[in-house]
Design a protein around this motif. Sequence first.
Motif, short mmCIF file in Angstrom:
data_model
loop_
_atom_site.label_atom_id
_atom_site.label_comp_id
_atom_site.label_asym_id
_atom_site.label_seq_id
_atom_site.Cartn_x
_atom_site.Cartn_y
_atom_site.Cartn_z
N THR A 82 0.88 -1.28 0.04
CA THR A 82 0.03 0.03 -0.05
C THR A 82 0.72 1.36 -0.01
O THR A 82 0.34 2.18 -0.53
CB THR A 82 -0.90 -0.08 1.16
N ASN A 83 2.04 1.34 0.54
CA ASN A 83 2.99 2.42 0.65
C ASN A 83 3.99 2.46 -0.42
O ASN A 83 4.62 3.38 -0.60
CB ASN A 83 3.69 2.35 2.07
N HIS A 84 4.35 1.26 -1.10
CA HIS A 84 5.11 1.14 -2.21
C HIS A 84 4.49 0.55 -3.74
O HIS A 84 4.22 -0.50 -3.80
CB HIS A 84 6.20 0.25 -1.74
N THR A 85 4.25 1.55 -4.41
CA THR A 85 3.21 1.22 -5.52
C THR A 85 3.92 1.49 -6.95
O THR A 85 5.09 2.02 -6.92
CB THR A 85 1.90 1.92 -5.38
N GLY A 86 3.14 1.43 -7.91
CA GLY A 86 3.72 1.59 -9.19
C GLY A 86 2.39 1.76 -10.32
O GLY A 86 1.40 1.48 -9.91
N ILE A 87 2.97 1.68 -11.48
CA ILE A 87 1.94 1.73 -12.66
C ILE A 87 2.44 0.76 -13.74
O ILE A 87 3.42 1.18 -14.04
CB ILE A 87 1.75 3.35 -13.17
N VAL A 88 1.48 0.01 -14.49
CA VAL A 88 1.86 -0.53 -15.66
C VAL A 88 0.80 0.03 -16.60
O VAL A 88 -0.56 0.14 -16.29
CB VAL A 88 1.56 -2.19 -15.44
N SER A 89 1.42 0.65 -17.64
CA SER A 89 0.59 1.13 -18.81
C SER A 89 0.50 0.21 -19.90
O SER A 89 1.59 0.22 -20.48
CB SER A 89 1.02 2.56 -18.98
N ILE A 90 -0.62 -0.31 -20.16
CA ILE A 90 -0.86 -0.93 -21.60
C ILE A 90 -1.13 0.00 -22.56
O ILE A 90 -2.09 0.40 -22.62
CB ILE A 90 -2.02 -2.09 -21.24
N LYS A 91 -0.03 -0.11 -23.49
CA LYS A 91 -0.44 0.74 -24.56
C LYS A 91 -0.94 0.17 -25.81
O LYS A 91 -1.49 0.75 -26.68
CB LYS A 91 1.12 1.15 -25.11
N GLU A 92 -0.75 -1.18 -26.14
CA GLU A 92 -1.18 -1.85 -27.06
C GLU A 92 -1.37 -3.27 -27.05
O GLU A 92 -0.43 -3.95 -26.31
CB GLU A 92 -0.26 -1.55 -28.54
N ILE A 93 -2.52 -3.87 -27.38
CA ILE A 93 -2.68 -5.36 -27.23
C ILE A 93 -3.03 -5.79 -28.68
O ILE A 93 -4.16 -5.30 -29.19
CB ILE A 93 -3.67 -5.74 -26.43
N ASN A 94 -2.40 -6.59 -29.60
CA ASN A 94 -2.83 -7.01 -30.77
C ASN A 94 -3.11 -8.59 -30.63
O ASN A 94 -2.35 -9.55 -30.54
CB ASN A 94 -1.76 -6.86 -31.96
N LYS A 95 -4.64 -8.66 -30.61
CA LYS A 95 -4.88 -10.08 -30.53
C LYS A 95 -4.74 -11.02 -31.56
O LYS A 95 -4.51 -12.30 -31.32
CB LYS A 95 -6.65 -10.11 -30.46
N SER A 96 -4.69 -10.61 -32.83
CA SER A 96 -4.21 -11.49 -33.84
C SER A 96 -2.93 -11.84 -33.97
O SER A 96 -2.43 -12.79 -34.27
CB SER A 96 -4.68 -10.88 -35.36
N LYS A 97 -1.96 -10.94 -33.42
CA LYS A 97 -0.51 -11.24 -33.57
C LYS A 97 0.04 -11.74 -32.05
O LYS A 97 0.92 -12.03 -31.88
CB LYS A 97 0.24 -10.02 -33.98
N LYS A 98 -0.85 -11.62 -31.23
CA LYS A 98 -0.54 -12.07 -29.99
C LYS A 98 0.66 -11.14 -29.18
O LYS A 98 1.52 -11.87 -28.77
CB LYS A 98 -0.45 -13.51 -29.57
N THR A 99 0.45 -9.93 -29.49
CA THR A 99 1.68 -9.09 -28.81
C THR A 99 0.97 -8.17 -28.10
O THR A 99 -0.12 -7.70 -28.00
CB THR A 99 2.39 -8.20 -29.98
N ILE A 100 1.76 -7.75 -27.00
CA ILE A 100 1.38 -6.62 -26.00
C ILE A 100 2.55 -5.77 -25.77
O ILE A 100 3.62 -6.17 -25.78
CB ILE A 100 1.13 -7.42 -24.64
N THR A 101 2.56 -4.45 -25.63
CA THR A 101 3.25 -3.41 -25.39
C THR A 101 2.71 -2.36 -24.22
O THR A 101 1.73 -2.22 -24.14
CB THR A 101 3.26 -2.52 -26.76
N GLY A 102 3.84 -2.02 -23.45
CA GLY A 102 3.57 -1.27 -22.58
C GLY A 102 4.85 -0.58 -21.60
O GLY A 102 5.89 -0.93 -22.10
N THR A 103 4.38 0.23 -20.70
CA THR A 103 5.44 0.53 -19.67
C THR A 103 5.13 0.44 -18.42
O THR A 103 4.02 0.41 -18.09
CB THR A 103 5.66 2.21 -20.18
N PHE A 104 6.25 0.55 -17.50
CA PHE A 104 6.04 0.40 -16.07
C PHE A 104 7.07 0.99 -15.02
O PHE A 104 8.14 1.13 -15.90
CB PHE A 104 5.79 -1.27 -15.58
N HIS A 105 6.83 1.29 -14.07
CA HIS A 105 7.53 1.46 -12.99
C HIS A 105 7.17 1.32 -11.55
O HIS A 105 5.74 1.13 -11.40
CB HIS A 105 7.84 3.16 -13.13
N PHE A 106 7.80 0.99 -10.52
CA PHE A 106 7.21 0.69 -9.26
C PHE A 106 8.45 0.75 -8.11
O PHE A 106 9.47 0.55 -8.40
CB PHE A 106 6.34 -0.73 -9.22
N LYS A 107 8.01 0.94 -6.98
CA LYS A 107 8.88 0.82 -5.93
C LYS A 107 8.38 -0.54 -5.14
O LYS A 107 7.19 -0.79 -5.09
CB LYS A 107 8.63 2.02 -5.05
#
Length: 131
Positions: A82-107
């Motif tokens: 609860t005190n050490h958090t972060g974010i994952v940002s999903i930018k793209e999901i391509n279901k036909s190619k089965k690819t996923i793109t994103g960024t993240f950071h966390f403590k």
Amino acid sequence: MEVDGKRWWPSSGGDFKSSPLTARLLYGDSVLAIRASSGSDRIYLSIRDGNTITIKNYVLSDTLSRGYYDKSIASDEFETDTNHTGIVSIKEINKSKKTITGTFHFKARNSTTGKVVDITNGSFNTTYVEY
């Protein structure tokens, strides 16, 4: 990506049988699990959505979605809370190619020592497997 300000990159460490980065969509696409390793150090992201993982930001804390960092020493395990958090940002999901793109950071915090690790500038652009 960086771990406490030092460059960190997934690597198989010369083991051609291992994959340094894996992504899986589980339980009808409601859970995304990503694992990256470099030697015996590992970073895990576990994202849970009540419905389907979509293009949006997910908060890493101690509830539905979490971030983990394990150093090669077994007692050096860190996770978001609860005190050490972060974010994952999903930018793209391509279901036909089965690819996923994103960024993240966390403590993340080691519950035994209280030490905190800072994971920054993380990104992924990879194929995923559905289970």
